[in-house]
Design an enzyme around this catalytic site. Sequence first.
Site, PDB file in Angstrom:
ATOM      1  N   HIS A 198       1.009  -1.268   0.158  1.00 54.34           N
ATOM      2  CA  HIS A 198       0.028  -0.108   0.135  1.00 54.34           C
ATOM      3  C   HIS A 198       0.793   1.317   0.000  1.00 54.34           C
ATOM      4  O   HIS A 198       0.211   2.466  -0.084  1.00 54.34           O
ATOM      5  CB  HIS A 198      -0.970   0.140   1.260  1.00 54.34           C
TER       6      HIS A 198
HETATM    7  C1  UD1 Z   1      -1.515   5.960   5.643  1.00 56.02           C
HETATM    8  C2  UD1 Z   1      -0.257   6.266   5.886  1.00 56.02           C
HETATM    9  C3  UD1 Z   1       1.044   5.202   6.129  1.00 56.02           C
HETATM   10  C4  UD1 Z   1       0.154   3.912   6.875  1.00 56.02           C
HETATM   11  C5  UD1 Z   1      -1.059   3.592   6.082  1.00 56.02           C
HETATM   12  C6  UD1 Z   1      -1.829   2.383   6.871  1.00 56.02           C
HETATM   13  C7  UD1 Z   1       0.127   8.624   5.762  1.00 56.02           C
HETATM   14  C8  UD1 Z   1       1.163   9.680   5.050  1.00 56.02           C
HETATM   15  N1  UD1 Z   1       0.141   7.338   5.278  1.00 56.02           N
HETATM   16  O1  UD1 Z   1      -1.356   5.544   4.173  1.00 56.02           O
HETATM   17  O2  UD1 Z   1       2.116   5.480   6.780  1.00 56.02           O
HETATM   18  O3  UD1 Z   1       0.997   2.865   6.692  1.00 56.02           O
HETATM   19  O4  UD1 Z   1      -2.062   4.738   6.141  1.00 56.02           O
HETATM   20  O5  UD1 Z   1      -2.752   1.875   5.930  1.00 56.02           O
HETATM   21  O6  UD1 Z   1      -0.155   9.013   6.527  1.00 56.02           O
HETATM   22  N2  UD1 Z   1      -8.605   5.168   1.278  1.00 56.02           N
HETATM   23  C9  UD1 Z   1     -10.028   4.407   1.250  1.00 56.02           C
HETATM   24  N3  UD1 Z   1     -10.562   4.208   2.487  1.00 56.02           N
HETATM   25  C10 UD1 Z   1      -9.844   4.580   3.663  1.00 56.02           C
HETATM   26  C11 UD1 Z   1      -8.744   4.902   3.679  1.00 56.02           C
HETATM   27  C12 UD1 Z   1      -7.976   5.251   2.287  1.00 56.02           C
HETATM   28  O7  UD1 Z   1     -10.437   4.529   0.214  1.00 56.02           O
HETATM   29  O8  UD1 Z   1     -10.670   4.129   4.545  1.00 56.02           O
HETATM   30  C13 UD1 Z   1      -8.061   5.321  -0.094  1.00 56.02           C
HETATM   31  C14 UD1 Z   1      -8.233   6.699  -0.560  1.00 56.02           C
HETATM   32  O9  UD1 Z   1      -8.290   6.682  -2.014  1.00 56.02           O
HETATM   33  C15 UD1 Z   1      -7.015   7.285  -0.321  1.00 56.02           C
HETATM   34  C16 UD1 Z   1      -5.918   6.431  -0.426  1.00 56.02           C
HETATM   35  O10 UD1 Z   1      -6.688   5.193  -0.115  1.00 56.02           O
HETATM   36  O11 UD1 Z   1      -6.543   8.378  -1.053  1.00 56.02           O
HETATM   37  C17 UD1 Z   1      -4.493   6.663   0.645  1.00 56.02           C
HETATM   38  O12 UD1 Z   1      -4.967   6.813   1.944  1.00 56.02           O
HETATM   39  P1  UD1 Z   1      -4.044   7.738   2.836  1.00 56.02           P
HETATM   40  O13 UD1 Z   1      -4.534   7.735   4.269  1.00 56.02           O
HETATM   41  O14 UD1 Z   1      -3.813   8.843   2.329  1.00 56.02           O
HETATM   42  O15 UD1 Z   1      -2.964   6.819   2.942  1.00 56.02           O
HETATM   43  P2  UD1 Z   1      -2.625   5.441   3.273  1.00 56.02           P
HETATM   44  O16 UD1 Z   1      -2.006   4.703   2.008  1.00 56.02           O
HETATM   45  O17 UD1 Z   1      -3.728   4.841   4.017  1.00 56.02           O
END
Ligand code: UD1
Length: 353
Positions: A198
């Site tokens: 991820h």
């Molecule tokens: C975040 C953390 C990362 C951690 C990870 C655990 C940062 C910079 N990164 O990354 O360090 O390892 O969490 O999972 O804070 N999305 C959904 N549903 C959700 C959450 C996310 O659809 O409930 C999708 C969205 O498209 C979003 C993307 O995932 O834009 C990324 O989510 P984001 O919270 O930005 O970063 P993670 O990759 O989850």
Amino acid sequence: MTVVGARPQFVKLAPLSRALRRHVREVLVHTGQHYDREMSDAFFSELSLPSPDRHLGVGSGPHGRMTGRTLEALEAVLVEEAPAMVVVLGDTNTTLAGALAAAKLGIPVAHVEAGLRSFDMRMPEEVNRKVTDHVSDLLFCPTPTAVRNLAREGIRRGVHRVGDVMADAVRAWRRRAQRRPRAIEGIAPGAYYLATLHRQENADDPRRLADVLGALSALRHPTVLPLHPRTARRMEALGLKAAGLLRLVPPQPYLEMLRLQAEARAVLTDSGGMQKEAYLLGTPCITLRETTEWVETLRGGANRLAGADPRRIARAVAAVERKRPHWDPRRTYGDGHAAERIARIIAAAVRPR
Ligand code: UD1
């Protein structure tokens, strides 16, 4: 006030909140960085976490917008609640925003999992770790390496080596995880690999994403890949599919992940927390990154860095299959009482004099 928002923080919160509430009043804030049922609610119910007192509903977005929105919403909550201290965990945008919002209002900050460094500033997490540590008053380090990293940056005051809260969680829940019925059918203990993917540097780079998926699809045992929504979306946009014995499943709750890790032949991951969990559970790990902040796991071949290069990944898997590494996971990440130590130090710091 404890500020959480992303999946790994809910795991860390479980032992921490329990310990904190034995000593102080805790106000819990959920930023809403993760909001899917599988990414958030499932953890709160399975780990019996207290319901958040405040939910900021920030949601997803580019780093600046997400961090900015969290800062703005949190500032209002901090002014209203006037906590004696703000506790942040790990290295996500939620961690950074929580620490900054508090520091700007002159509220002391405690950082759990302080001092970790990958020395790769291209990772958003490394930026978050560094900034957070530099505005924190209490820095709770899991390992001596973390304490040394802080000293090298001139941070010596307020530093406490307490052990690791994720190790507390593994100790507390591993037996329960092993007793529950298997959630994924058709995979036998010891007969599969477990993968997760991820990180921004993998999921958002089409070449790396295709390479890793190709490498996982070429493995000779079934490979279970619980798919993070970010990766799922990228795969769909690029038309990438699983092949060979690679099996995509939805994100799994914490106890199921513990069980899947414990019973896998090996774990292949770009997660930080899972490198540590695999190490503690005695399962070899192959890390799909060029660096790791959990350097202790590299000793004795328990964890190998393979990046996203299919040949390096295949070689690392072959090495683990040829000779399974053995190591003693006890003590490296503490004795299972990190949360209690943190809670006592925080209670002493916020007690009115
Ligand atoms: C975040 C953390 C990362 C951690 C990870 C655990 C940062 C910079 N990164 O990354 O360090 O390892 O969490 O999972 O804070 N999305 C959904 N549903 C959700 C959450 C996310 O659809 O409930 C999708 C969205 O498209 C979003 C993307 O995932 O834009 C990324 O989510 P984001 O919270 O930005 O970063 P993670 O990759 O989850």
